[in-house]
Structures are given as C-alpha cells and as structure tokens.
Design a protein around this motif. Sequence first.
Motif, PDB file in Angstrom:
ATOM      1  N   LYS A   1       0.608  -1.639  -0.158  1.00  0.00           N
ATOM      2  CA  LYS A   1      -0.422   0.188  -0.168  1.00  0.00           C
ATOM      3  C   LYS A   1       0.848   1.299  -0.303  1.00  0.00           C
ATOM      4  O   LYS A   1       0.487   2.520  -0.965  1.00  0.00           O
ATOM      5  CB  LYS A   1      -1.220  -0.238   1.425  1.00  0.00           C
ATOM      6  CG  LYS A   1      -2.081  -1.108   1.282  1.00  0.00           C
ATOM      7  CD  LYS A   1      -2.705  -0.870   2.427  1.00  0.00           C
ATOM      8  CE  LYS A   1      -4.096  -2.689   2.487  1.00  0.00           C
ATOM      9  NZ  LYS A   1      -4.635  -2.431   3.243  1.00  0.00           N
ATOM     10  N   ALA A   2       2.129   1.716   0.822  1.00  0.00           N
ATOM     11  CA  ALA A   2       2.838   2.443   0.968  1.00  0.00           C
ATOM     12  C   ALA A   2       3.560   2.292  -0.451  1.00  0.00           C
ATOM     13  O   ALA A   2       3.098   3.612  -0.986  1.00  0.00           O
ATOM     14  CB  ALA A   2       4.227   2.043   2.210  1.00  0.00           C
ATOM     15  N   SER A   3       4.170   1.249  -1.240  1.00  0.00           N
ATOM     16  CA  SER A   3       4.954   1.900  -2.123  1.00  0.00           C
ATOM     17  C   SER A   3       3.894   2.227  -3.377  1.00  0.00           C
ATOM     18  O   SER A   3       4.004   2.952  -3.729  1.00  0.00           O
ATOM     19  CB  SER A   3       5.017   0.312  -2.769  1.00  0.00           C
ATOM     20  OG  SER A   3       6.179  -0.253  -1.555  1.00  0.00           O
ATOM     21  N   GLU A   4       2.113   1.944  -3.315  1.00  0.00           N
ATOM     22  CA  GLU A   4       1.356   2.523  -4.331  1.00  0.00           C
ATOM     23  C   GLU A   4       1.131   4.097  -4.108  1.00  0.00           C
ATOM     24  O   GLU A   4       1.324   4.452  -5.400  1.00  0.00           O
ATOM     25  CB  GLU A   4       0.680   1.810  -4.383  1.00  0.00           C
ATOM     26  CG  GLU A   4       0.457   0.369  -4.663  1.00  0.00           C
ATOM     27  CD  GLU A   4      -0.958  -0.452  -4.139  1.00  0.00           C
ATOM     28  OE1 GLU A   4      -2.235   0.549  -3.938  1.00  0.00           O
ATOM     29  OE2 GLU A   4      -1.056  -1.605  -4.759  1.00  0.00           O
ATOM     30  N   ARG A   5       1.354   4.306  -2.987  1.00  0.00           N
ATOM     31  CA  ARG A   5       1.155   6.254  -2.627  1.00  0.00           C
ATOM     32  C   ARG A   5       2.640   6.263  -3.133  1.00  0.00           C
ATOM     33  O   ARG A   5       2.597   7.432  -3.778  1.00  0.00           O
ATOM     34  CB  ARG A   5       0.666   6.253  -1.350  1.00  0.00           C
ATOM     35  CG  ARG A   5      -0.864   5.992  -1.060  1.00  0.00           C
ATOM     36  CD  ARG A   5      -1.050   6.053   0.775  1.00  0.00           C
ATOM     37  NE  ARG A   5      -0.037   5.535   1.921  1.00  0.00           N
ATOM     38  CZ  ARG A   5      -0.410   4.652   2.006  1.00  0.00           C
ATOM     39  NH1 ARG A   5      -0.848   4.017   2.015  1.00  0.00           N
ATOM     40  NH2 ARG A   5       0.651   3.967   3.004  1.00  0.00           N
ATOM     41  N   PHE A   6       3.476   6.487  -2.763  1.00  0.00           N
ATOM     42  CA  PHE A   6       5.097   6.510  -3.269  1.00  0.00           C
ATOM     43  C   PHE A   6       4.711   6.750  -4.233  1.00  0.00           C
ATOM     44  O   PHE A   6       5.751   8.161  -4.827  1.00  0.00           O
ATOM     45  CB  PHE A   6       5.830   5.110  -1.813  1.00  0.00           C
ATOM     46  CG  PHE A   6       7.748   6.263  -2.721  1.00  0.00           C
ATOM     47  CD1 PHE A   6       7.851   7.518  -1.872  1.00  0.00           C
ATOM     48  CD2 PHE A   6       7.987   5.872  -3.626  1.00  0.00           C
ATOM     49  CE1 PHE A   6       9.037   7.748  -2.185  1.00  0.00           C
ATOM     50  CE2 PHE A   6       9.270   6.411  -4.003  1.00  0.00           C
ATOM     51  CZ  PHE A   6       9.929   6.828  -2.874  1.00  0.00           C
ATOM     52  N   GLU A   7       4.898   5.428  -5.094  1.00  0.00           N
ATOM     53  CA  GLU A   7       4.897   5.985  -6.534  1.00  0.00           C
ATOM     54  C   GLU A   7       4.204   6.718  -7.568  1.00  0.00           C
ATOM     55  O   GLU A   7       4.415   7.718  -8.465  1.00  0.00           O
ATOM     56  CB  GLU A   7       5.318   4.119  -7.096  1.00  0.00           C
ATOM     57  CG  GLU A   7       6.026   3.488  -6.633  1.00  0.00           C
ATOM     58  CD  GLU A   7       6.396   2.446  -7.517  1.00  0.00           C
ATOM     59  OE1 GLU A   7       5.540   1.955  -8.417  1.00  0.00           O
ATOM     60  OE2 GLU A   7       6.403   0.746  -6.987  1.00  0.00           O
ATOM     61  N   ALA A   8       3.033   6.497  -6.849  1.00  0.00           N
ATOM     62  CA  ALA A   8       1.781   7.351  -7.550  1.00  0.00           C
ATOM     63  C   ALA A   8       2.392   8.962  -7.332  1.00  0.00           C
ATOM     64  O   ALA A   8       2.601   9.635  -8.277  1.00  0.00           O
ATOM     65  CB  ALA A   8       0.587   7.479  -7.326  1.00  0.00           C
ATOM     66  N   ASP A   9       2.478   9.476  -6.350  1.00  0.00           N
ATOM     67  CA  ASP A   9       3.499  10.567  -5.757  1.00  0.00           C
ATOM     68  C   ASP A   9       4.508  11.408  -6.967  1.00  0.00           C
ATOM     69  O   ASP A   9       4.967  12.086  -7.230  1.00  0.00           O
ATOM     70  CB  ASP A   9       3.395  10.642  -4.555  1.00  0.00           C
ATOM     71  CG  ASP A   9       2.378  10.636  -3.512  1.00  0.00           C
ATOM     72  OD1 ASP A   9       0.974  10.737  -3.526  1.00  0.00           O
ATOM     73  OD2 ASP A   9       2.155  10.533  -2.481  1.00  0.00           O
TER      74      ASP A   9
ATOM     75  N   LYS B   1       3.568  11.942 -10.477  1.00  0.00           N
ATOM     76  CA  LYS B   1       3.442  13.669  -9.916  1.00  0.00           C
ATOM     77  C   LYS B   1       4.149  14.711 -10.128  1.00  0.00           C
ATOM     78  O   LYS B   1       3.589  15.295 -10.354  1.00  0.00           O
ATOM     79  CB  LYS B   1       1.478  12.990  -9.199  1.00  0.00           C
ATOM     80  CG  LYS B   1       0.927  12.546  -9.229  1.00  0.00           C
ATOM     81  CD  LYS B   1      -0.637  12.551  -8.302  1.00  0.00           C
ATOM     82  CE  LYS B   1      -1.561  11.637  -8.746  1.00  0.00           C
ATOM     83  NZ  LYS B   1      -2.927  11.254  -7.525  1.00  0.00           N
TER      84      LYS B   1
ATOM     85  N   ASN C   1      10.965  12.497   0.527  1.00  0.00           N
ATOM     86  CA  ASN C   1      10.218  11.151   0.328  1.00  0.00           C
ATOM     87  C   ASN C   1      11.639  10.804   0.117  1.00  0.00           C
ATOM     88  O   ASN C   1      11.389   9.484   0.041  1.00  0.00           O
ATOM     89  CB  ASN C   1       9.642  11.813  -0.202  1.00  0.00           C
ATOM     90  CG  ASN C   1       8.369  12.309  -0.426  1.00  0.00           C
ATOM     91  OD1 ASN C   1       7.554  11.772   0.135  1.00  0.00           O
ATOM     92  ND2 ASN C   1       8.190  13.155  -1.172  1.00  0.00           N
TER      93      ASN C   1
END
Length: 230
Positions: free
Chosen positions: A55-63, A66, A77
Amino acid sequence: MNPVLATDPATLSPIALFLQADWVVKAVMLGLLAASVWTWAIIVMFRVKVGRIRKASERFEADFWKADDIDAFYKANGQADLPSARVLAAAVAEWRRSTHGSTIDREGTRERLATAMGSAVAKEIDELSDRLNVLATIGSVAPFVGLFGTVWGIMRSFTSIASQQNTSLAVVAPGIAEALFATAIGLFAAIPAVIAYNRFSHAINRIEARLNRFADAFHATLSRQLDAER
C-alpha cells in the motif's frame, strides 16, 4: 483435568496422548509444536509487512510520477522506509556521481544507473525473503520429524509385545496412538508453512516485478534527461 483421562489408553485426548508418550516422542511433539508457533508468528508478521509495503509503495510511486521536480521529491521523501524509496535513492546517488564532472559519459552513466537500481532491487528482495527459508525448512522437515516420532512409537509398541508376550490390541494401542499423533502434529506444522511459503513467494515476486517496473521507468526518465544534457 480429570486424572483418569491422562492415563486412559483408549482416550483420544491430545493431552492424554502426550502424557502417556515416551520421552523421545514427547520431545518430537514439543519441537513440532514450537515449529508450528514459529510458523504462525512468521505468517502474521509477514502478512502485515507485505500489506504495508504494498500500500505504501503504491502511494509513493503515484506521488513520485505526479511530482514536477525529482530533486524536491527526493529531498522530501527519499528517506522513506520503503523499497521504492531505496531504489530511488540508489538511482539519484549514482546520477549525481556520474554527472558531477564537466564531461558526461552517457552510455556509461546509463549502465551504472541500471546496475545501481538492479542491485538495490535485489537487496530489497533478499531482505524481504529473509524469513521464507524458515517456512520452507519447516514445511519440508516437519513431516519427517513427525515420521521419526511415529517410527519410535511403533518400535515401542513392538517392544511392549515382546516384553509382555501379549499381542492384545490393548498392549500396542497406546504406542501406536502416540505415534500417529506425532505424525499429525508434524503435518499440522508443515501444511501451513508450505501454503504460506507459496503465497508469500508469489507476493514477493509481485513486489519484485513492481520494483523492476519502477526502476525501468525511472531509468528511462534519466536516460532522456541525459540526452538533453549538453
């Protein structure tokens, strides 16, 4: 506990089977129970860890994708306790070393970036897989340890027949029961370990594939930036 149950050879109570077992079979049972507890502890901790990382990796890569400024994102980060962040950190560190001089070896920089990120991915996967070898060992060894207890219990039953010169089922039943109980505990320890090993291996393979996709995409981004450098 009713004291009769602890000594009644006809009972199927696990406690009674353990108490009437030979000391060797008791040691086997205790070892297998300890292995089972260890297995479930690893399963719970690993499941929580993998879920958090995913879950954290999904947020990190999405950010990250962007972000307009990679350096600013890295400063904010780059120290996160995530595999993706450490792959990013390895790439940024190599980029800075390779582009520090007045002249830039573009092909050499590309190769070093690929090597640095590939090594970072491999290191992260090795650390994630650290406890899987325990599950694999328990899954493969526990049935044979239980089988050893089974063989020992059956040998004890035959010894009882020889010493008492009595082939009655009442003579051999306790030893056979405790022997089969040792086998059951071995399977009880091994089956969850094997299932968890297969499931977690699949989860780690998915994380590795995700990290490799992230590394490849970032490598392509840096490669384009290299082409724009003069």
